[in-house]
Structure formats: C-alpha cells, structure tokens
Design a protein around this motif. Structure first.
Motif, short mmCIF file in Angstrom:
data_model
loop_
_atom_site.label_atom_id
_atom_site.label_comp_id
_atom_site.label_asym_id
_atom_site.label_seq_id
_atom_site.Cartn_x
_atom_site.Cartn_y
_atom_site.Cartn_z
N ALA A 39 0.83 -1.21 0.00
CA ALA A 39 0.00 0.00 0.00
C ALA A 39 0.87 1.26 0.00
O ALA A 39 0.60 2.21 -0.74
CB ALA A 39 -0.93 -0.01 1.21
N GLU A 40 1.93 1.25 0.81
CA GLU A 40 2.82 2.40 0.87
C GLU A 40 3.52 2.60 -0.48
O GLU A 40 3.66 3.72 -0.95
CB GLU A 40 3.85 2.20 1.98
N TRP A 41 3.97 1.52 -1.10
CA TRP A 41 4.65 1.60 -2.38
C TRP A 41 3.73 2.21 -3.43
O TRP A 41 4.15 3.01 -4.26
CB TRP A 41 5.12 0.22 -2.79
N LEU A 42 2.44 1.83 -3.38
CA LEU A 42 1.46 2.36 -4.32
C LEU A 42 1.05 3.79 -3.98
O LEU A 42 0.57 4.51 -4.85
CB LEU A 42 0.21 1.48 -4.34
N GLY A 43 1.19 4.16 -2.72
CA GLY A 43 0.77 5.49 -2.29
C GLY A 43 -0.73 5.62 -2.15
O GLY A 43 -1.27 6.72 -2.16
N GLU A 44 -1.40 4.50 -1.98
CA GLU A 44 -2.86 4.52 -1.77
C GLU A 44 -3.32 3.25 -1.09
O GLU A 44 -2.64 2.22 -1.13
CB GLU A 44 -3.60 4.71 -3.09
N GLY A 45 -4.48 3.33 -0.47
CA GLY A 45 -5.04 2.19 0.25
C GLY A 45 -4.26 1.92 1.51
O GLY A 45 -3.47 2.74 1.98
N GLY A 46 -4.51 0.77 2.08
CA GLY A 46 -3.83 0.37 3.29
C GLY A 46 -3.71 -1.14 3.32
O GLY A 46 -4.11 -1.83 2.36
N PRO A 47 -3.17 -1.69 4.41
CA PRO A 47 -2.98 -3.14 4.48
C PRO A 47 -4.26 -3.94 4.26
O PRO A 47 -4.24 -4.98 3.60
CB PRO A 47 -2.44 -3.35 5.89
N ARG A 48 -5.36 -3.47 4.80
CA ARG A 48 -6.62 -4.22 4.63
C ARG A 48 -7.08 -4.25 3.17
O ARG A 48 -7.58 -5.26 2.70
CB ARG A 48 -7.71 -3.65 5.52
N GLN A 49 -6.92 -3.13 2.48
CA GLN A 49 -7.31 -3.10 1.07
C GLN A 49 -6.42 -4.04 0.25
O GLN A 49 -6.91 -4.74 -0.63
CB GLN A 49 -7.23 -1.67 0.51
N VAL A 50 -5.13 -4.03 0.53
CA VAL A 50 -4.22 -4.94 -0.18
C VAL A 50 -4.59 -6.39 0.14
O VAL A 50 -4.65 -7.24 -0.76
CB VAL A 50 -2.75 -4.64 0.18
N GLY A 51 -4.87 -6.68 1.41
CA GLY A 51 -5.28 -8.02 1.80
C GLY A 51 -6.53 -8.48 1.09
O GLY A 51 -6.64 -9.64 0.66
N ARG A 52 -7.48 -7.56 0.94
CA ARG A 52 -8.73 -7.89 0.24
C ARG A 52 -8.45 -8.23 -1.23
O ARG A 52 -8.98 -9.19 -1.77
CB ARG A 52 -9.70 -6.72 0.35
N VAL A 53 -7.61 -7.43 -1.87
CA VAL A 53 -7.25 -7.71 -3.26
C VAL A 53 -6.60 -9.07 -3.36
O VAL A 53 -6.93 -9.87 -4.25
CB VAL A 53 -6.32 -6.61 -3.83
N MET A 54 -5.67 -9.36 -2.45
CA MET A 54 -4.96 -10.64 -2.51
C MET A 54 -5.93 -11.80 -2.28
O MET A 54 -5.82 -12.84 -2.92
CB MET A 54 -3.82 -10.67 -1.50
N ALA A 55 -6.89 -11.62 -1.37
CA ALA A 55 -7.87 -12.68 -1.10
C ALA A 55 -8.75 -12.95 -2.32
O ALA A 55 -9.09 -14.10 -2.62
CB ALA A 55 -8.73 -12.31 0.10
N LEU A 56 -9.13 -11.90 -3.04
CA LEU A 56 -10.03 -12.06 -4.18
C LEU A 56 -9.32 -12.43 -5.48
O LEU A 56 -9.86 -13.19 -6.28
CB LEU A 56 -10.81 -10.76 -4.40
N TYR A 57 -8.13 -11.87 -5.70
CA TYR A 57 -7.49 -12.00 -7.01
C TYR A 57 -6.06 -12.54 -6.98
O TYR A 57 -5.44 -12.71 -8.02
CB TYR A 57 -7.43 -10.62 -7.70
#
Length: 126
Positions: A39-57
């Motif tokens: 999330a920090e590298w992207l400059g947006e979202g947070g750990p939960r958003q990244v986790g959700r993406v990883m869980a779905l895709y």
C-alpha cells in the motif's frame, strides 16, 4: 451498476487490484513485502485493502510474497506458502517450540524487499 467485462466475458479487474497484483509480480524470488509495504509503495489504500485484493485476485500471482508484518504465515495456507519459501530460499526463522505445528516464520529482517528493482527483472526467475 453492472461490472465491466473483458473481451472474453470475464469481469474486468478493478484498477487498484491491477496495481496491487503488478507490485506482487515484481517482488523477487526469496523476498517478501507486507500488505502495508505494498500500500505504501502504491501510495494509496492500506494493508486491509491490499489483503482484500490478494484474497479475491491473488491466486494468479506469487501470493506468498505478500505477507503479514509479523512474519507469520497466512493461516490456512501455511504449508503451501512454506513450500514456496523453501523452494525460493526465502529466509525463515524457526518457530518457537510452543507454536502450533512448529511452523517457521519469515525472517522479516532478511526477507523484506524495499521495492527497488531486482537484478533479474519483475518477479525474479520463476
């Protein structure tokens, strides 16, 4: 509101998910990034958003390279992840003897990738 579809009829991947998966594919073999690092590298979202993406895709990318900040392996996927870590030479620490199943943890000090370019390109050599 309907989801956009690709030419083959599959739902189109949300733009944020595409960016998360792109970062995941860039992590070299034997290295990891935390959900927060991505999330920090992207400059947006947070750990939960990244986790959700990883869980779905995340199944189509090296999901085992995006991890919890404490170095604990993903619950329910520990053995699959551990096999990948051992194959790739990812630094591990022995589990405390009291730990359930004695599953090792990632050695975050040595395994964590800072997002700089890998010498052999995105995702290392698979």
């Amino acid at each position: 509101m309907s989801e956009e579809e690709t030419a083959d009829g599959a739902p189109e991947l949300p733009a944020y998910a595409e960016r998360v998966l792109d970062v995941t594919e860039r992590i070299p073999r034997g290295k990891v990034m935390t959900y927060g690092d991505v999330a920090e590298w992207l400059g947006e979202g947070g750990p939960r958003q990244v986790g959700r993406v990883m869980a779905l895709y995340g199944g189509a990318v090296p999901w085992w390279r995006v991890v919890r900040s404490d170095g604990g392996l993903l619950p329910g996927h520990e053995l699959d992840a551990l096999a990948h870590y051992r194959q790739e030479g990812t630094p591990l620490r022995p589990a405390p003897h009291a730990a359930k199943g004695h599953i090792p943890r990632l050695d975050m000090r040595r395994a964590r990738w800072d997002g700089t370019a890998a010498p052999d390109g995105p995702g290392g050599t698979d």
